[in-house]
Write a protein that holds these residues in place. Structure first.
Motif, PDB file in Angstrom:
ATOM      1  N   TYR A  95       0.812  -1.215   0.000  1.00  0.00           N
ATOM      2  CA  TYR A  95       0.000   0.000   0.000  1.00  0.00           C
ATOM      3  C   TYR A  95       0.847   1.268   0.000  1.00  0.00           C
ATOM      4  CZ  TYR A  95       0.593   1.249   4.982  1.00  0.00           C
ATOM      5  OH  TYR A  95       1.091   1.652   6.194  1.00  0.00           O
ATOM      6  N   ILE A  96       1.982   1.269   0.659  1.00  0.00           N
ATOM      7  CA  ILE A  96       2.807   2.477   0.703  1.00  0.00           C
ATOM      8  C   ILE A  96       3.337   2.799  -0.684  1.00  0.00           C
ATOM      9  CG2 ILE A  96       4.933   3.486   1.604  1.00  0.00           C
ATOM     10  CD1 ILE A  96       4.498   1.919   4.169  1.00  0.00           C
ATOM     11  N   THR A  97       3.892   1.805  -1.354  1.00  0.00           N
ATOM     12  CA  THR A  97       4.435   2.015  -2.695  1.00  0.00           C
ATOM     13  C   THR A  97       3.345   2.430  -3.667  1.00  0.00           C
ATOM     14  OG1 THR A  97       6.210   0.410  -2.327  1.00  0.00           O
ATOM     15  CG2 THR A  97       5.656   0.928  -4.610  1.00  0.00           C
ATOM     16  N   ASN A  98       2.200   1.759  -3.611  1.00  0.00           N
ATOM     17  CA  ASN A  98       1.113   2.073  -4.545  1.00  0.00           C
ATOM     18  C   ASN A  98       0.581   3.478  -4.339  1.00  0.00           C
ATOM     19  OD1 ASN A  98       1.353  -0.473  -5.641  1.00  0.00           O
ATOM     20  ND2 ASN A  98      -0.390  -1.336  -4.520  1.00  0.00           N
ATOM     21  N   ASN A  99       0.387   3.875  -3.087  1.00  0.00           N
ATOM     22  CA  ASN A  99      -0.094   5.234  -2.818  1.00  0.00           C
ATOM     23  C   ASN A  99       0.921   6.274  -3.285  1.00  0.00           C
ATOM     24  OD1 ASN A  99      -2.509   4.397  -1.675  1.00  0.00           O
ATOM     25  ND2 ASN A  99      -1.715   4.391   0.411  1.00  0.00           N
ATOM     26  N   ALA A 100       2.196   6.009  -3.007  1.00  0.00           N
ATOM     27  CA  ALA A 100       3.238   6.947  -3.423  1.00  0.00           C
ATOM     28  C   ALA A 100       3.282   7.077  -4.938  1.00  0.00           C
ATOM     29  CB  ALA A 100       4.600   6.491  -2.900  1.00  0.00           C
ATOM     30  N   GLU A 101       3.058   5.982  -5.665  1.00  0.00           N
ATOM     31  CA  GLU A 101       3.123   6.033  -7.127  1.00  0.00           C
ATOM     32  C   GLU A 101       1.953   6.814  -7.725  1.00  0.00           C
ATOM     33  OE1 GLU A 101       3.594   2.134  -8.749  1.00  0.00           O
ATOM     34  OE2 GLU A 101       5.690   1.969  -8.118  1.00  0.00           O
ATOM     35  N   VAL A 102       0.782   6.756  -7.094  1.00  0.00           N
ATOM     36  CA  VAL A 102      -0.329   7.582  -7.564  1.00  0.00           C
ATOM     37  C   VAL A 102       0.049   9.062  -7.467  1.00  0.00           C
ATOM     38  CG1 VAL A 102      -2.710   8.307  -7.144  1.00  0.00           C
ATOM     39  CG2 VAL A 102      -2.110   5.886  -6.990  1.00  0.00           C
ATOM     40  N   ILE A 103       0.572   9.445  -6.318  1.00  0.00           N
ATOM     41  CA  ILE A 103       0.969  10.838  -6.121  1.00  0.00           C
ATOM     42  C   ILE A 103       2.093  11.211  -7.084  1.00  0.00           C
ATOM     43  CG2 ILE A 103       1.961  12.491  -4.473  1.00  0.00           C
ATOM     44  CD1 ILE A 103       0.617  10.829  -2.236  1.00  0.00           C
ATOM     45  N   GLN A 104       3.075  10.328  -7.219  1.00  0.00           N
ATOM     46  CA  GLN A 104       4.199  10.602  -8.116  1.00  0.00           C
ATOM     47  C   GLN A 104       3.730  10.792  -9.550  1.00  0.00           C
ATOM     48  OE1 GLN A 104       6.845   7.320  -8.735  1.00  0.00           O
ATOM     49  NE2 GLN A 104       8.441   8.558  -9.707  1.00  0.00           N
TER      50      GLN A 104
END
Length: 303
Positions: A150-159
């Motif tokens: 979840y951390i990586t996926n959320n960060a990638e949406v923002i990125q």
């Protein structure tokens, strides 16, 4: 329904000035602030709602109740900015096509810029070049600890969103997010780990937060009280505390309407004078229409 900007658009921009005036406080407002700004201060900037995806399937340019024409008029077109309500990957219509979180964020960035262009074509009152991603706990689709990665996926949406804004606007993109939201969606994530040349972003801090006693005010406060609190936040950032994955605050939303209220004051403070940072850019959409805008932008070099 907004159309998508596709490859082939030509973007040119002229950097006119980029100086940061430190040591002073500049006051602004956002959303439905009803032309209210810090008592005794002039309105230096305004940030209004630009749009969002409806049910994860189509974009809606315009966010009812989230844009104040009176505030845009008070701040002036160059100093009027916008934010886009960013949704997480769990509502992505692209998942069935095999696209990941980054593409979902990037797609929302496309639509945000299209809405920004529409606003300029139609009203001419949103010339501020920086576009902010609005990331909040109650936005749809954000993954939680029960979701794998979840951390990586959320960060990638923002990125993905920030990358598109950076490429299209030619300045650092913005992120509106409280420390409590950062801790919930991307705890301990460091943005430098991405090695992404499109970043850094401009961090627009909102309260409440669990770090350093940062809080929001439920009633008007003297300018000196707000200025001292903002200075404390900056000091915490300088010591490595209360950052957003390593990034320091550029502006702070210190007062919002009471819970459940539909009107009130969304008030903000910064030490940046955005008047000293101006870009002139021309965007051609698929070779058919073009728009030249001179507007101010936020810089990551100073709060």
């Amino acid at each position: 329904m907004a159309g998508k900007l596709r490859t082939g658009r030509a973007i040119a921009y002229l950097m006119i000035g980029a100086a940061v005036l430190a040591g002073c406080n500049y006051w602004g407002s956002d959303t439905d602030s009803n032309s209210f700004v810090q008592s005794g201060q002039s309105e230096s900037f305004y940030i209004g709602g630009l749009g969002y995806f409806v049910n994860g399937s189509s974009s809606d340019c315009g966010d009812l109740g989230a844009f104040s024409g009176a505030d845009a008029l008070s701040a002036g077109a160059k100093n009027t900015f916008a934010y886009w309500t960013l949704e997480g990957n769990l509502v992505s219509p692209l998942t069935a096509l095999g696209y990941g979180p980054y593409v979902w964020g990037y797609t929302q960035g496309e639509d945000a810029v299209q809405c920004w262009l529409n606003a300029n074509h139609t009203y001419g009152d949103v010339n501020g070049i920086t576009i902010f991603a609005d990331v909040e706990l109650d936005n749809l689709g954000w993954e939680t600890p029960q979701d794998p990665n979840y951390i990586t996926n959320n960060a990638e949406v923002i990125q993905g969103f920030l990358d598109y804004i950076s490429a299209s606007q030619g300045v650092s993109p913005g992120l509106y997010e409280g420390i409590n939201t950062y801790d919930a969606f991307t705890p301990s994530f460091m943005w430098s780990s991405l090695n992404d040349p499109a970043l850094p972003f401009v961090w627009w801090l909102t309260s409440p937060a669990s770090c350093g006693g940062i809080t929001e005010y439920s009633s008007p406060q003297p300018s000196s009280t707000v200025a001292n609190a903002f200075s404390n936040i900056q000091s915490l950032n300088n010591s490595g505390q209360c950052t957003n994955g390593g990034y320091s605050v550029s502006l702070w939303q210190y007062q919002v309407p009471p819970l459940g209220a539909t009107t009130g004051a969304d008030l903000d403070v910064t030490t940046q004078d955005v008047d000293t940072q101006t870009t002139t850019k021309t965007i051609a959409e698929n070779g058919s229409t073009s728009l030249t805008v001179t507007g101010d932008y936020w810089d990551t070099g100073s709060p």
